[in-house]
Design a protein around this motif. Sequence first.
Motif, mmCIF file in Angstrom:
data_model
loop_
_atom_site.group_PDB
_atom_site.id
_atom_site.type_symbol
_atom_site.label_atom_id
_atom_site.label_comp_id
_atom_site.label_asym_id
_atom_site.label_seq_id
_atom_site.Cartn_x
_atom_site.Cartn_y
_atom_site.Cartn_z
ATOM 1 N N THR A 106 4.064 -0.028 0.498
ATOM 2 C CA THR A 106 2.949 -0.786 -0.058
ATOM 3 C C THR A 106 2.283 -1.571 1.065
ATOM 4 O O THR A 106 2.655 -1.456 2.247
ATOM 5 N N SER A 107 1.279 -2.371 0.707
ATOM 6 C CA SER A 107 0.541 -3.180 1.677
ATOM 7 C C SER A 107 -0.270 -4.204 0.910
ATOM 8 O O SER A 107 -0.477 -4.062 -0.292
ATOM 9 N N PRO A 123 -2.342 0.230 6.168
ATOM 10 C CA PRO A 123 -1.193 0.961 6.714
ATOM 11 C C PRO A 123 -1.614 2.076 7.665
ATOM 12 O O PRO A 123 -2.540 2.829 7.390
ATOM 13 N N GLY A 129 2.603 -0.672 7.463
ATOM 14 C CA GLY A 129 2.818 -0.669 6.019
ATOM 15 C C GLY A 129 4.157 -1.341 5.728
ATOM 16 O O GLY A 129 4.922 -1.631 6.643
ATOM 17 N N SER A 152 -3.784 -3.970 -2.687
ATOM 18 C CA SER A 152 -3.087 -2.931 -1.945
ATOM 19 C C SER A 152 -4.079 -2.033 -1.231
ATOM 20 O O SER A 152 -5.174 -1.761 -1.744
ATOM 21 N N HIS A 153 -3.692 -1.578 -0.030
ATOM 22 C CA HIS A 153 -4.480 -0.545 0.644
ATOM 23 C C HIS A 153 -3.655 0.733 0.744
ATOM 24 O O HIS A 153 -3.862 1.553 1.629
ATOM 25 N N SER A 154 -2.707 0.893 -0.189
ATOM 26 C CA SER A 154 -1.823 2.059 -0.175
ATOM 27 C C SER A 154 -2.065 2.898 -1.419
ATOM 28 O O SER A 154 -1.921 2.410 -2.541
ATOM 29 N N PRO B 20 -1.912 7.465 6.035
ATOM 30 C CA PRO B 20 -1.648 8.475 5.002
ATOM 31 C C PRO B 20 -2.882 9.334 4.711
ATOM 32 O O PRO B 20 -2.756 10.501 4.359
#
Lengths: 625, 237
Positions: A106-107, A123, A129, A152-154, B20
Motif C-alpha cells: 500500500t501507500s 510506489p 511502497g 492510496s497510490h497503489s 507497478p
Amino acid sequence: MKRDEPSRGLTRRRFLEVGAAAGAAATLQTVTPRSLSGGPAFGTRPAVLDGREAEVEISIQEVRWAVDGRERRAVTMNGSVPGPLLRLREGTEAVIHVRNELDEPTSVHWHGLILPNGMDGVPGLNFPGIAPGETFTYRFPVQQAGTYWFHSHSGFQEQIGHFAAMIIDPAGPEPDPADREHVVILSDWTFENPHRIMARLKKHPDYYNNQRRTLGDFFADVSEQGLGATLSDRLDWGGMRMMASDVSDITGSTYTYLVNGRGPDDNWTGLFTPGERMKLRFVNAAAASFFDVRIPGLPLTIVESNGQPVAPVEVDEFRMAIGETFDVIVEPGEDRAYTLFAEAMDRSGFARATLAPSEGMEAEIPPKRERALLTMADMGHGGHAGHDMGQMEPDDAMDHAGHDMPEPEPMDHSGHDMGAMADMEHGPALRAPGTLPDDQMHGPDEHGAANAGVAMMATSRLHEAGIGLGSDGWRVLRYTDLAAREVRPNFRAPDREIELHLTGNMERYMWSIDGVHFRDAEPIEVRFGERIRLTMINDTMMNHPMHLHGMWMELENGRGDRIPRVHTVNVKPAEKISLLFDADALGPWAFHCHVLYHMDAGMFRIVHVVDPTMADQSGRHGDVA
Amino acid sequence: MSTSLLPTESAAQRPGADMPMMKPHLYTYVAFDELEWLATGDESVVEYDGEAWIGGDFHRLWVKAAGEQSTSESHGDVEFQGLYSRAITPFWNLQTGLRFDHRYGEGTGASRAHVALGLEGLAPYWFEVEAFVFLSDDADASARLEASYETLLTQRLIVESEFETNVALQDVPELGLGSGFTDVELGARMRYEFVREFAPYVGYSWSRKLGETADVIRAADGEVGGGALVIGLHVWY
Ligand SMILES: [Cu+2]
C-alpha cells in the motif's frame, strides 16, 4: 531509507486507542461530534488524527464496510471510509507512521502537498511502497495551509475506501474564520471489484453507460428538430464513431455516490445553529466521478480552491473535478433542513447529505436533471466551443477576449510531433504570463492508434461551466472566476513551454498523453529553477482532471498576477489550457489524470526535475530531500 | 513511438521503472455472439459463433470458432481460426493466422487448412466489420466480408443486424463450391440484456447459395436457400 519502528514517539497503547475509536466508528457508523481545542466545533466525523503537536499513526486495514445497508470489503485508514480527518499546522513538522495491515502493498500520497520527493508516496517512483506488515514513517515540513486530502497510490485501493481529508491550520490567523466547520468528502462507491470494472471497460467501453441514445430518442429528436437535422447529427457522431452520451465511463449503474462515506439513504447530516457562519470544506475524493454541488436555498461563497484562498465568489452551484477541494461559506438563517446535493456530471446518480439544526431532519431532494449530451464543440469541431449549446450567459463573450480571433497561427505550433513529449522552444516570444491561451488548430500528428480523435480547433474553455451545466438559470462557478486573494509574489514569465496532448481511444478504452502509454514514454525532464508553461490540449471527448505532484501549478485564466494556484485542474474536451510552474523541487514527480481508470490505462507521466550540476538525482526511494 | 509489450532497455533504467504501472496488463475476453437453435424444414440445427482473445492494447491473440451441428444426425461443420491481432489504426486491427475447416458426417468428411489475413474493426457509422482473405493448402483463394450493426430499442433491448458473404476465386468441387460469390446470409436478432454479459435473443436468419455454387447444389437436388427462426444466447465474459 525512512523506515522506522511502528512505536516511534507513540506508545503502543495510544495507537490502540486511536485504532479502537476508529474501529468503533466503523462498526456502529455512529455520529461522533468532536470538538478540537483551538478550532471551530466539528461535525460528524468518525475520527480525528491531530498531528499538530504529536506524531500520529495510520493503520491501513481491510474491513467490511456498509453503504446504504449493503456490505463490501473496503481498504481503509484506521478502519473507516473515509479515513480519519488529519489536522496539521503550517510551520510544524508532520510525522505520520503508516502501518500496512493488508496482505498487499500500500501507500499514502498527500494530495496537493509541497514536500520532499521521498515523502510523496508514489510506489516505485518516490519510495518502494509499504509492504504488508511494514510501517513507513512520513516526515515532512508543513509549508502550506488549507483543505487537502490523502489517498492510496497503489492499484485501485482509493476506489474502495483508502482516502481521507486533511486540514492544515495556518501559522497566522485563519483567512476565513467561521463559527462551525464541516468536512464534506464526496466519493463514488462500488460493490464491484475495480479490477473487474477496468476489465469490462477494456472489453465493452460503454458497459456502464445506460444513457445511450436509442431509437426512441431518434424519433423524439425528429419530431423536435426535424428529420434532416436529426439525421445529420447522428451521421456526424456515427461518422466519428463516438457517442454524444459518453460523458462518464463509470456511472450510477454501478456507483453509489457518498458524502463522508454515507450513501444517499444513510443521509449524512451536518448540524448548524441558524444564523451561524458555516464553512464547508469540500473534497472530491472519487475515483472516477465529477460532481455538481449545490444546496438549494443557500448561496455558496467560494473562499478557497485547491487549499488556496481565492477572492470570494458567490455562486449557486459548482462543479468538482476529481482531486479538487473547495472551501465554501454558507449562512443558513432558517431553522430548517437543507439538502446538500452533489449530482454526478452525467446525471446517473447523486450524493446527498443534509444540513440541519438537529439530527433526523430532511429536506426535499431536487428532481433529476436531463442527461447531458456532448456537442460538436466537445469534439473540437466548429470553432467557438459551447456557443451553440444555448447555455451560455451573456457576459461570457466579454469574459473571454481570445475567442474573437478568427484565425489561429498554425506556424506557431507546427512543432508538435511524435514522442513522449512535445517540447517547444519559443524563445522570447512567449505570451504574457497569466493570460489565456490562443485558439489552436491541431497539427498533422494524430497520435497513432491509441488516439481516436483530435480537436481540430482547441480553444480556451475556462469561461464555460462545463457539459450539462450552466443553463439552469442560476450562477455556476467557472475557472475564470478564480483569482488568488493576494498578488502572487515573484510572478514572472515562463522560460519554456511544454505542450502535451491528452489522448485516448474510447472504443479500446485506452488513455494516454501524446498517444503514448506511460510505459512507453520517457519522463518529461525539466531543469531545477526553470519556469515552465505547461500547455495541455485535450484531444478526447472526456474531461480529464490533471494533477501534478510536488509543485504548484498556476492556472492561466486571465487573472494576471492574481493567478490561482492549483494542484489539480480539469481539462474539458477540445480545450486548450495553460499553467505555469516553477521547477523548484528536485526529483521525479507524478503527473497524471485523476480518473483512476484513466491513470491505470496509461494517462500518466513523470515530470523529472533535475539539477544539471548534481551527479546522481534519480530521486528514487526517498534519497532526494 | 514504441508499442512493445515489454519496457525497452532504456526504460528499465529510468525513474519509475519499478512502478507497478510498468507491468503490462493482460486482458481476456470470451464470447459467444451467437449460440442458437434454428428451426428449419425437416431437421433442426444448432449453430454457434464465438471468439476469445488475450492480450494488451495493441497486441492480442484471438481464436474464433463457428460451426453448425444437426440435432438429429451426426453431421455438421466447424471452422476454427487462431490469429495474431495488432491494432494498426484507432479502429482497425490487422489479423493474421491459420484457419481450419472440418466437415463431418454423411460421408462428406473433408478438412482444409488456410492462411488467413484480414481486418477487424469498427467502420464509420458503427458498423462492426470483418474482411478476410484466405489461401487454402490446395492454393484455393477465397474472401469473406461480414458486417453487423446494433440498434438500441431501449438500453437493454437491442436488435443486431448482420450480413455475410463469401467469394471463391476458383471451383472447389469436393466442397461443392463454384467460383464467384458463393453465398449470402442476412440475419436480425433481437436480444434482451438482463446484464450486459447475458442476453437471450430471438431472430430470423436467411441465407442463400449463389452463382455456380447454387448450380452445383441444385444439380444435387439440394436446397439453395431459405430462412429460419432462431432462438439463442449472446453471452460474454
Ligand atoms: Cu482522464
